[in-house]
Design an enzyme around this catalytic site. Sequence first.
Site, PDB file in Angstrom:
ATOM      1  N   SER A 314       0.810  -1.210   0.000  1.00  0.00           N
ATOM      2  CA  SER A 314       0.000   0.000   0.000  1.00  0.00           C
ATOM      3  C   SER A 314       0.846   1.263   0.000  1.00  0.00           C
ATOM      4  O   SER A 314       1.478   1.597  -0.990  1.00  0.00           O
ATOM      5  CB  SER A 314      -0.966  -0.041   1.180  1.00  0.00           C
ATOM      6  OG  SER A 314      -1.993   0.888   1.013  1.00  0.00           O
ATOM      7  N   ASP A 325       9.556   5.191 -10.786  1.00  0.00           N
ATOM      8  CA  ASP A 325       9.119   5.803 -12.042  1.00  0.00           C
ATOM      9  C   ASP A 325       9.919   7.049 -12.387  1.00  0.00           C
ATOM     10  O   ASP A 325      10.203   7.316 -13.561  1.00  0.00           O
ATOM     11  CB  ASP A 325       7.636   6.159 -11.967  1.00  0.00           C
ATOM     12  CG  ASP A 325       6.737   4.966 -12.245  1.00  0.00           C
ATOM     13  OD1 ASP A 325       7.271   3.839 -12.372  1.00  0.00           O
ATOM     14  OD2 ASP A 325       5.505   5.147 -12.328  1.00  0.00           O
ATOM     15  N   LYS A 339      -0.948  -4.264  -3.018  1.00  0.00           N
ATOM     16  CA  LYS A 339      -2.212  -3.640  -2.620  1.00  0.00           C
ATOM     17  C   LYS A 339      -2.279  -2.239  -3.210  1.00  0.00           C
ATOM     18  O   LYS A 339      -1.709  -1.296  -2.696  1.00  0.00           O
ATOM     19  CB  LYS A 339      -2.345  -3.571  -1.099  1.00  0.00           C
ATOM     20  CG  LYS A 339      -3.681  -2.965  -0.691  1.00  0.00           C
ATOM     21  CD  LYS A 339      -3.790  -2.789   0.800  1.00  0.00           C
ATOM     22  CE  LYS A 339      -5.091  -2.076   1.126  1.00  0.00           C
ATOM     23  NZ  LYS A 339      -5.118  -0.703   0.595  1.00  0.00           N
TER      24      LYS A 339
END
Length: 499
Positions: A314, A325, A339
């Site tokens: 999460s 990224d 998650k």
Amino acid sequence: MSSKLRNIGLIGLGMIAGVAASMQFSAMAYKQTGAPLPLDELRQLADVFGLIKSDYVEPVDDKKLLTEAISGMVASLDPHSAYLDKKALKELKEGTQGRFVGLGIEVGTEDGYVKVISPIEDTPAFRAGIKPGDLITRLDGASVKDMTLDEAVKRMRGEPNTKITLTIARKEESKPLMITIMREEIHVQSVKSKVIEPGYVWLRVAQFQEPTVADMVKKINAIYGQNPNVKGLVLDLRNDPGGILPGAVGVAAAFLPKDTVVVSTNGQLAESKVTYYARRQDYVSRHGGDALAKLPEQIKKVPMVVLINTGSASASEIVAGALQDHKRATILGTQSFGKGSVQTIRQISPDTAVKLTTARYYTPNGRSIQARGIVPDLMVEETAEGDGLNGLRLREADLEKHLSNELDKDAAEKGKRVNLEEEQRLLQNVKKYKPLEYGGKDDFQLAQAINHLKGLPVKTSKIKIEERKNGKKTDKSVKTDKDDKTDKNEKSDKDNSGR
């Protein structure tokens, strides 16, 4: 598979484990949608209610029946939506502040019993000698066989300074052990840090709580105050089950340029279609101060490695995904939990609420982590010989009724496929598993992270990971040890890109 560990949670932490929720509390959870009510089904519900009231073997309280009906309805949606009664709501609110009353053990279930994954350091269970691999068979004399994990957790929690007796089956002991433990309020330290060696820093976030960003800033400033020439930083998110969304945005923002995209969410409601940036208003409450303003400028450029494992879920995946990224850090470890959903707390009465999945979240490049997780740039096992517990731990894709990954239609089919021989091997690993002290001298993954920051060889897994990005299948080759000077030079060149 009967011995597969199911529903892993934390005693004292389980109420918010894996929750990445912007804690929104509203007086009413229900919003008029204009859709007609399903009268036939509601009539059936009323008929069943009446049947139970008139025919059941003994009287049943009206409130209990209706509360259980609500709880079952919400729980049927996905593994992370839940009805919160007065006690559960209180515990969840306390959890975001890092306070818990309980024993301090990470647990799962095996063959119908509660299995200890590991005791949390400096907690009642840790001091009582509870060990990884212990099977809890009775709680105060009551058998836990086929008791749900939530039921067992509720029994182990309670008021401070109250006792509970655990009956323990331990493989090396011929007779069951009776261990009495005093419950106490557990304060989980959200952020830890240390200088591993001159110039190289370890910074661990164990859980994302309200004080996490401010605590992290204090740790970083203390380190830079004593060691201004930091050459590399390891951000450790292993076994970090998540927490509150602003905490994740704030931690990522500490290492990213201002106004950089950290994460976006998307759901049915307009309020769930949000992009969060590395800016003050997205990680600070309305009247709070900006703790990140006190950070040294060097922190934005220091070379970084982020450690993750199967227990990273999460909010920790949000941070790892953002730094990956933006090529700000190299992600090292094992594939994360997966998650990728956001839960919002809708208060339905002064003492009760519904924790409802309201959105999926996406990394800055539009990747959905749901049921897939973060794939490390460098796959490194927990030990030089291989993983201990990670091979047995469940991931989101293994949970019943888990939310699908709409960008990867095959993700739902990627639950564990472990044959009997492999299962026995993993179970043997668990039997000899010793609790790993993160940041300690025997921390193999941390040692490999430091090697990577120095441009030295890294001992990685010799496997390939199938990775899907926006529904397109690619094979991500995982590097192996580098022994010659040419390889190391090539690796250093690639390191300069942050990946």
